[in-house]
Scaffold this motif. Structure first.
Motif, PDB file in Angstrom:
ATOM      1  N   GLU A  57       0.813  -1.215   0.000  1.00 31.96           N
ATOM      2  CA  GLU A  57       0.000   0.000   0.000  1.00 31.96           C
ATOM      3  C   GLU A  57       0.854   1.275   0.000  1.00 31.96           C
ATOM      4  O   GLU A  57       0.343   2.343  -0.260  1.00 31.96           O
ATOM      5  CB  GLU A  57      -0.921   0.026   1.221  1.00 31.96           C
ATOM      6  CG  GLU A  57      -1.978  -1.059   1.201  1.00 31.96           C
ATOM      7  CD  GLU A  57      -2.851  -1.045   2.436  1.00 31.96           C
ATOM      8  OE1 GLU A  57      -4.032  -1.365   2.294  1.00 31.96           O
ATOM      9  OE2 GLU A  57      -2.359  -0.718   3.542  1.00 31.96           O
ATOM     10  N   CYS A  58       2.155   1.128   0.266  1.00 25.64           N
ATOM     11  CA  CYS A  58       3.054   2.285   0.322  1.00 25.64           C
ATOM     12  C   CYS A  58       3.725   2.505  -1.027  1.00 25.64           C
ATOM     13  O   CYS A  58       3.913   1.571  -1.792  1.00 25.64           O
ATOM     14  CB  CYS A  58       4.121   2.064   1.404  1.00 25.64           C
ATOM     15  SG  CYS A  58       3.434   1.970   3.069  1.00 25.64           S
ATOM     16  N   PRO A  59       4.150   3.734  -1.312  1.00 25.14           N
ATOM     17  CA  PRO A  59       4.862   4.012  -2.556  1.00 25.14           C
ATOM     18  C   PRO A  59       6.222   3.313  -2.591  1.00 25.14           C
ATOM     19  O   PRO A  59       6.719   2.830  -1.567  1.00 25.14           O
ATOM     20  CB  PRO A  59       5.039   5.522  -2.559  1.00 25.14           C
ATOM     21  CG  PRO A  59       4.319   6.055  -1.388  1.00 25.14           C
ATOM     22  CD  PRO A  59       3.907   4.927  -0.524  1.00 25.14           C
ATOM     23  N   ASP A  60       6.851   3.295  -3.778  1.00 18.92           N
ATOM     24  CA  ASP A  60       8.182   2.696  -3.922  1.00 18.92           C
ATOM     25  C   ASP A  60       9.176   3.390  -2.992  1.00 18.92           C
ATOM     26  O   ASP A  60       9.173   4.611  -2.859  1.00 18.92           O
ATOM     27  CB  ASP A  60       8.663   2.821  -5.370  1.00 18.92           C
ATOM     28  CG  ASP A  60       7.869   1.922  -6.310  1.00 18.92           C
ATOM     29  OD1 ASP A  60       7.252   0.961  -5.819  1.00 18.92           O
ATOM     30  OD2 ASP A  60       7.882   2.200  -7.522  1.00 18.92           O
ATOM     31  N   GLY A  61      10.031   2.619  -2.355  1.00 15.43           N
ATOM     32  CA  GLY A  61      11.034   3.159  -1.434  1.00 15.43           C
ATOM     33  C   GLY A  61      10.521   3.321  -0.014  1.00 15.43           C
ATOM     34  O   GLY A  61      11.227   3.828   0.844  1.00 15.43           O
TER      35      GLY A  61
END
Length: 73
Positions: A57-61
């Motif tokens: 659910e989190c962005p890349d990185g």
């Protein structure tokens, strides 16, 4: 009384002393406002306070932290 005070303030601002004393705070206010505006437009990568339950659910990185927000790897 009120007109006399307004006249004195107007004369002070028009004088050289008034112009010099106004420039400092005015410049500081413009500089501070510019920095805040730039920061709000650009943003910061650490400011991703997106709620999550899973890493996908989190962005890349970023990864899902225990407190339920996306944190930078």
């Amino acid at each position: 009384m009120k007109n006399n005070l307004r006249g004195k303030i107007r004369d002070f601002i028009a004088s050289e002393k008034g112009r010099v004393s106004i420039k400092g705070p005015l410049t500081l206010g413009i500089a501070t406002g510019s920095v805040l505006l730039a920061q709000s437009i650009v943003g910061t990568p650490d400011a991703v306070a997106k709620p999550c339950k899973f890493n996908w659910e989190c962005p890349d990185g970023f990864f899902c932290h225990q407190d339920g927000s996306c944190a930078k790897k």
